[in-house]
Design an enzyme around this catalytic site. Structure first.
Site, mmCIF file in Angstrom:
data_model
loop_
_atom_site.group_PDB
_atom_site.id
_atom_site.type_symbol
_atom_site.label_atom_id
_atom_site.label_comp_id
_atom_site.label_asym_id
_atom_site.label_seq_id
_atom_site.Cartn_x
_atom_site.Cartn_y
_atom_site.Cartn_z
ATOM 1 N N LYS A 31 0.844 -1.204 0.000
ATOM 2 C CA LYS A 31 0.000 0.000 0.000
ATOM 3 C C LYS A 31 0.873 1.246 0.000
ATOM 4 O O LYS A 31 1.724 1.421 0.859
ATOM 5 C CB LYS A 31 -0.903 0.006 1.234
ATOM 6 C CG LYS A 31 -1.877 1.171 1.260
ATOM 7 C CD LYS A 31 -2.886 1.009 2.363
ATOM 8 C CE LYS A 31 -2.438 1.574 3.680
ATOM 9 N NZ LYS A 31 -2.298 3.044 3.722
ATOM 10 N N ASP A 58 -3.430 4.260 -1.935
ATOM 11 C CA ASP A 58 -4.373 4.731 -0.901
ATOM 12 C C ASP A 58 -4.321 6.252 -0.812
ATOM 13 O O ASP A 58 -3.755 6.808 0.124
ATOM 14 C CB ASP A 58 -3.992 4.080 0.443
ATOM 15 C CG ASP A 58 -4.980 4.412 1.548
ATOM 16 O OD1 ASP A 58 -6.124 4.792 1.235
ATOM 17 O OD2 ASP A 58 -4.603 4.280 2.725
ATOM 18 N N LYS A 60 -7.230 8.090 -1.208
ATOM 19 C CA LYS A 60 -8.569 8.503 -0.732
ATOM 20 C C LYS A 60 -9.124 9.678 -1.537
ATOM 21 O O LYS A 60 -9.343 10.770 -1.006
ATOM 22 C CB LYS A 60 -8.524 8.839 0.763
ATOM 23 C CG LYS A 60 -8.055 7.670 1.623
ATOM 24 C CD LYS A 60 -8.135 7.983 3.098
ATOM 25 C CE LYS A 60 -7.696 6.830 3.967
ATOM 26 N NZ LYS A 60 -6.262 6.517 3.875
ATOM 27 N N ASP A 63 -13.422 14.195 -4.874
ATOM 28 C CA ASP A 63 -13.462 15.381 -5.733
ATOM 29 C C ASP A 63 -14.679 15.245 -6.645
ATOM 30 O O ASP A 63 -15.471 14.306 -6.496
ATOM 31 C CB ASP A 63 -12.142 15.478 -6.534
ATOM 32 C CG ASP A 63 -11.774 16.926 -6.864
ATOM 33 O OD1 ASP A 63 -12.675 17.694 -7.269
ATOM 34 O OD2 ASP A 63 -10.593 17.276 -6.724
ATOM 35 N N THR A 126 -11.015 6.523 10.878
ATOM 36 C CA THR A 126 -10.991 5.970 12.245
ATOM 37 C C THR A 126 -10.437 6.985 13.246
ATOM 38 O O THR A 126 -10.553 6.788 14.445
ATOM 39 C CB THR A 126 -10.168 4.667 12.297
ATOM 40 O OG1 THR A 126 -8.991 4.852 11.524
ATOM 41 C CG2 THR A 126 -10.935 3.499 11.740
ATOM 42 N N ARG A 219 2.894 -0.858 11.021
ATOM 43 C CA ARG A 219 3.971 -0.907 12.010
ATOM 44 C C ARG A 219 4.197 -2.270 12.656
ATOM 45 O O ARG A 219 5.314 -2.534 13.106
ATOM 46 C CB ARG A 219 3.738 0.181 13.063
ATOM 47 C CG ARG A 219 4.045 1.553 12.507
ATOM 48 C CD ARG A 219 3.416 2.650 13.302
ATOM 49 N NE ARG A 219 1.953 2.673 13.133
ATOM 50 C CZ ARG A 219 1.166 3.584 13.669
ATOM 51 N NH1 ARG A 219 1.671 4.549 14.413
ATOM 52 N NH2 ARG A 219 -0.132 3.541 13.449
HETATM 53 O O1 C5P Z 1 0.957 1.067 11.214
HETATM 54 P P1 C5P Z 1 -0.475 0.669 11.055
HETATM 55 O O2 C5P Z 1 -0.678 -0.843 10.952
HETATM 56 O O3 C5P Z 1 -1.365 1.331 12.072
HETATM 57 O O4 C5P Z 1 -0.855 1.266 9.614
HETATM 58 C C1 C5P Z 1 -2.173 1.223 9.129
HETATM 59 C C2 C5P Z 1 -2.229 1.787 7.750
HETATM 60 O O5 C5P Z 1 -3.591 1.831 7.337
HETATM 61 C C3 C5P Z 1 -1.720 3.223 7.611
HETATM 62 O O6 C5P Z 1 -1.166 3.334 6.300
HETATM 63 C C4 C5P Z 1 -2.970 4.062 7.712
HETATM 64 O O7 C5P Z 1 -2.876 5.269 7.002
HETATM 65 C C5 C5P Z 1 -4.009 3.157 7.041
HETATM 66 N N1 C5P Z 1 -5.406 3.415 7.417
HETATM 67 C C6 C5P Z 1 -5.831 3.385 8.733
HETATM 68 N N2 C5P Z 1 -7.146 3.629 9.026
HETATM 69 C C7 C5P Z 1 -8.013 3.924 8.060
HETATM 70 C C8 C5P Z 1 -7.601 3.946 6.722
HETATM 71 C C9 C5P Z 1 -6.256 3.680 6.439
HETATM 72 O O8 C5P Z 1 -5.059 3.096 9.641
HETATM 73 N N3 C5P Z 1 -9.282 4.125 8.366
#
Ligand code: C5P
Length: 241
Positions: A31, A58, A60, A63, A126, A219
């Site tokens: 991603k 990603d 998002k 527009d 979120t 992470r």
């Molecule tokens: O590090 P972590 O596992 O929290 O990363 C989650 C990924 O998913 C990040 O790239 C974050 O931007 C993305 N994301 C998210 N919540 C959303 C949409 C995308 O955490 N609602």
């Protein structure tokens, strides 16, 4: 079985590509989000594609329909397979995104060997609290979970191929949307792992059991001392689920 998308949340392309090379075939998708794409753009997507990797862009999109349709056509030419739009952009915008993906596929206006772009709808971020949602929508009370379901139904009704949600909403979305739409969920943490800034989290096993098709993992893998081992551990728990 749920599949794994690794979030390349880096500012520079080199650590992102180093991780990709370290993980080998461990991930199903990579991603690319706003930070990396704004810096490294199309060449980075091409670098992933030339390594045979599937790409989730990603960004998002939110527009007017014509602008989003044009951006979807550009993503098709790049060989992106998953792409996010905001469900709040409305029915016409989501329809325009889906139609642009379909017409790019039909007219062969796509990167060689790429599958057609699948449009994934983002419902509520979120990071928004109930208060934020009420202020944004200008009404109260608002039940965020009902709002997520309402926006997901709107997007899927407009042709979206799937929805991005927190793992805690996957079960009710699967129930409401049926087996067709792809359910993609971030907020994944290994049991006992750090939550960081995510509030609505689940383990890979819980998300898989709830019915998620794809888990977005950042992470828990990118921040691990041994990302490859973390990846192997995730596959092990998914197989068990
Ligand atoms: O590090 P972590 O596992 O929290 O990363 C989650 C990924 O998913 C990040 O790239 C974050 O931007 C993305 N994301 C998210 N919540 C959303 C949409 C995308 O955490 N609602």
């Amino acid at each position: 079985m749920s599949r794994v998308i690794i979030a390349l949340d880096y500012a520079q392309p080199s650590p992102a590509l180093e991780l990709v090379d370290r993980l080998g075939d461990g991930a199903d998708f990579y991603k690319v989000g706003l930070e990396l794409f704004t810096h490294a753009g199309a060449p980075l997507v091409q670098a992933l594609r030339s390594r045979g990797k599937r790409v989730f862009l990603d960004l998002k999109f939110h527009d007017i329909p014509a602008t989003v349709a044009g951006a979807v056509r550009s993503a098709s030419r790049l060989g992106v397979e998953f792409l996010t739009v905001h469900a709040a952009g409305g029915r016409a915008m989501v329809e325009a995104a889906v139609e642009a993906a379909e017409s790019a596929a039909e007219s062969g206006e796509m990167a060689p060997d790429a599958a057609p772009v699948q449009i994934l709808a983002v419902t509520l971020l979120t990071s928004l609290s109930r208060d934020d949602v009420e202020r944004t929508l200008g009404r109260s009370p608002v039940d965020p979970e009902q709002e997520v379901i309402r926006l997901a139904e709107l997007a899927v009704g407009a042709g979206a191929h799937g929805v991005v949600s927190s793992p805690l909403e996957v079960e009710s979305l699967r129930h409401r949307l049926g087996p067709g739409p792809l359910l993609v969920t971030p907020g994944i943490r290994l049991a006992g792992g750090e939550a960081h800034d995510q509030a609505r989290i689940a383990t890979p096993e819980q998300a898989a059991r709830a019915g998620a098709d794809y888990l977005v993992i950042g992470r828990a893998v990118t921040g691990a001392s041994d990302p490859f081992r973390a990846m192997v551990e995730i596959h092990r728990t998914l197989e068990a689920a």
